[in-house]
Design an enzyme around this catalytic site. Structure first.
Site, PDB file in Angstrom:
ATOM      1  N   LYS A 194      -3.881  11.139   5.197  1.00  0.00           N
ATOM      2  CA  LYS A 194      -2.663  11.000   6.054  1.00  0.00           C
ATOM      3  C   LYS A 194      -1.354  10.069   5.690  1.00  0.00           C
ATOM      4  CE  LYS A 194      -1.652   8.439   9.836  1.00  0.00           C
ATOM      5  NZ  LYS A 194      -0.113   8.543   9.943  1.00  0.00           N
ATOM      6  N   GLU A 268      -5.184  -2.093  -0.045  1.00  0.00           N
ATOM      7  CA  GLU A 268      -4.135  -2.696  -0.064  1.00  0.00           C
ATOM      8  C   GLU A 268      -3.330  -2.684   0.648  1.00  0.00           C
ATOM      9  OE1 GLU A 268      -0.793  -3.667  -1.521  1.00  0.00           O
ATOM     10  OE2 GLU A 268      -0.685  -1.751  -1.757  1.00  0.00           O
ATOM     11  N   CYS A 302       4.962  -4.029  -0.811  1.00  0.00           N
ATOM     12  CA  CYS A 302       4.584  -5.252  -0.535  1.00  0.00           C
ATOM     13  C   CYS A 302       4.204  -6.186  -1.334  1.00  0.00           C
ATOM     14  CB  CYS A 302       3.088  -4.315  -0.912  1.00  0.00           C
ATOM     15  SG  CYS A 302       2.554  -3.459  -2.183  1.00  0.00           S
ATOM     16  N   GLU A 399       4.851 -11.834   6.162  1.00  0.00           N
ATOM     17  CA  GLU A 399       5.656 -10.838   5.654  1.00  0.00           C
ATOM     18  C   GLU A 399       7.190 -10.185   6.641  1.00  0.00           C
ATOM     19  OE1 GLU A 399       3.382  -6.707   5.058  1.00  0.00           O
ATOM     20  OE2 GLU A 399       3.679  -7.302   2.678  1.00  0.00           O
TER      21      GLU A 399
END
Ligand code: NAP
Ligand code: MG
Length: 496
Positions: A194, A268, A302, A399
């Site tokens: 997906k 991850e 990331c 983040e």
């Protein structure tokens, strides 16, 4: 360019002329079906959603939204292909298909790069020089393993997991697809993937590529849709392994669901990487590394170096150098080959960045943004440096996933390590110093899956990538990245 010396009466024009990449190589359909069993099929739900270009806000196409029933169809197609074709196939033959995919990605590199940039907003320089070549390299690398698994896992009996469910984010759409699909196929698994809602187009072009190379039907299935489609894949009873890249919050939900059913999982997730710049570093090189590490993909990485820890003795001059360099960074049309910083991927992401930056100002950090004009339409954020940042500030802890750097200082290497590790994340770090012994010591002390020294954001298919703490677990790439896709058992003892 105020410093240029102009003879009287002459005005230099030192601006770059636009260098637009042509879009004529890309054909975008008005509507896309789901890719199940080797064909594009209508979604059972009949529902579609729009994908827009974040640099123009123009609707590019309508994409099918896969319901739980569609996901079930895809898992069944993957199961049939795994048991009847792909599982029993020799590694040597599987390798041939992976080589074909890799070569096709190279041949059609420009088409993939332009489409990635149109749909996702990242600069063409990045999709052309990083995303697409690395995606091809990943398939080449794993093609090499497909018939050599007994050397990867000597003295073990090796079996594929079976049907793998994979969910990927919007920051590296094609590259994350390659990181997931290549090791799964090399080891004999079949896939239901997906893509992210805002960046499905290169995955759908990849599906067309799979048809062109005659990959057996059902080996790779692509179900587009929003979070609910991902959730249906996670919850499906007949998936043997899950792999997810994305936010820590969704990762945690998936972890709960997989753990309850004993489904193997790799995650991850996010990061809050620190650059650590010592006074003895090659400073111009460090400036380039820091700028490249947070601004050149809009901070949509990331492992982006979103914190800068700089030694107190050079802090002021280093920040000045950063500001000077930032003033020359080009923000704008991602299809222009001169562009450094493209569009923010979605209105939603722009909202998140804006909110966190406002929190930084409210908490007392000092904001710097260079003068630069932003296009009228599309989603843009001015590259930002925060100084006067405290460890407790949200901009130092959360983040941001945008072109925003938070600067902190340190005096000793021990303090640098303590500050770098003072985060819930543990994905990556960068060390800048001329002293090798300091690099080796720091690399041991830092809680980070990847540590770069005097460089940043370098990737190789042979090198494992992954995190510690809330950045996830499991590795992608290298020998370590193959392991989650196989079941290993003791070999039968031969009779004497
Ligand atoms: P996200 O929600 O975690 O999205 C990642 C993928 O998971 C997408 O395909 C998403 O589909 C899907 N998804 C969403 N909810 C799900 C659920 N309940 N079950 C299964 N799959 C689900 O990330 P995001 O909202 O796009 O971004 C949010 C934040 O995540 C960013 O600000 C950034 O901090 C972080 N992020 C990290 C990475 C990374 O590489 N580690 C990448 C992207 C974002 P939809 O696209 O349809 O939502
Ligand atoms: Mg889009």
């Amino acid at each position: 360019m105020a410093d240029a010396i102009e003879p009287a009466g002459v005005k230099f024009n030192l601006e770059y002329a636009p260098a637009l990449e042509s879009t004529s190589i890309v054909k975008i359909d008005a509507e896309y079906g789901l890719f199940i069993g080797g064909k594009f099929v209508e979604p059972k739900s009949g529902e579609t959603f729009a994908t827009v270009s974040p640099s123009t806000e123009e609707t590019l196409a309508r994409i099918s939204s896969a319901s739980a029933a569609d996901v079930d169809r895809a898992v069944k197609a993957a199961r049939k292909a795994q048991t009847e074709i792909w599982g029993p196939m020799s590694g040597r033959d599987r390798a041939k298909y992976l080589f074909r995919i890799a070569r096709q990605l190279q041949e059609r590199a420009r088409e993939f790069a332009v489409l990635e940039t149109i749909d996702g907003g990242k600069p063409i320089r990045e999709s052309r020089d990083v995303d697409v070549p690395l995606a091809a390299a990943h398939f080449f690398y794993h093609a090499g393993w497909a018939d050599k698994l007994e050397y990867a896992f000597p003295d073990r009996r090796i079996a594929p997991k079976g049907v793998v469910g994979q969910i990927i984010p919007w920051n590296f759409p094609l590259l994350m697809l390659a990181w997931k699909v290549a090791p799964a196929l090399a080891t004999g698994n079949t896939v239901v993937l997906k893509p992210a809602e805002t960046t499905s187009l290169t995955a759908l072009l990849f599906a067309q590529l799979l048809q062109d190379i005659d990959l057996p039907p059902g080996v790779v299935n692509i179900v587009t849709g929003a979070g609910a489609t991902g959730s249906a894949l996670v919850e499906h009873k007949d998936v043997d392994k899950l792999a997810f890249t994305g936010s820590t919050s969704v990762g945690k939900q998936i972890q709960r669901s997989a753990a309850a059913r004993g489904v193997p999982l790799t995650l991850e997730l996010g990061g809050k990487a620190a650059h650590i710049v010592f006074e003895d570093a090659a400073l111009d090189q460090a400036v380039e590394g820091v700028i490249n590490g947070i601004y050149f993909n809009q901070g949509h990485v990331c492992c982006a170096g979103s914190r800068l820890l700089v030694q107190e003795s050079i802090a002021e001059s280093f920040v000045d150098r950063l500001k000077n360099r930032l003033a020359t960074v080009r923000v704008g049309n991602p299809l222009d080959k001169n562009t450094d910083v493209g569009a923010i991927n979605s209105a939603e992401q722009l909202g998140r960045i804006t909110e966190l930056v406002a929190a930084g100002v409210a908490e007392g950090a000092e904001l710097y943004q260079p003068e630069c004009s932003l296009p009228d339409r599309g989603y843009w954020f001015r590259p930002t440096i925060f100084t006067n940042v405290q460890q407790s500030h949200r901009i130092a802890r959360e983040e941001i996933f945008g072109p925003v750097l938070s600067v902190l200082t340190f005096r000793t290497p021990e303090e640098a390590v303590a500050k770098a590790n003072d985060t819930q994340y543990g994905l990556s770090a960068g060390i800048w110093t001329e002293k090798g012994s300091k690099i080796l010591w720091m690399a041991n002390e830092l809680d980070a899956g990847v540590v770069w020294a005097n460089t940043f954001n370098q990737f190789d298919a042979a090198s494992p990538f992954g995190g510690y703490k809330e950045s996830g677990f499991g590795r992608e790439g290298g020998l370590q990245g193959l392991a989650p896709y196989v079941s290993l058992s003791s070999p039968k003892r031969g009779s004497r």
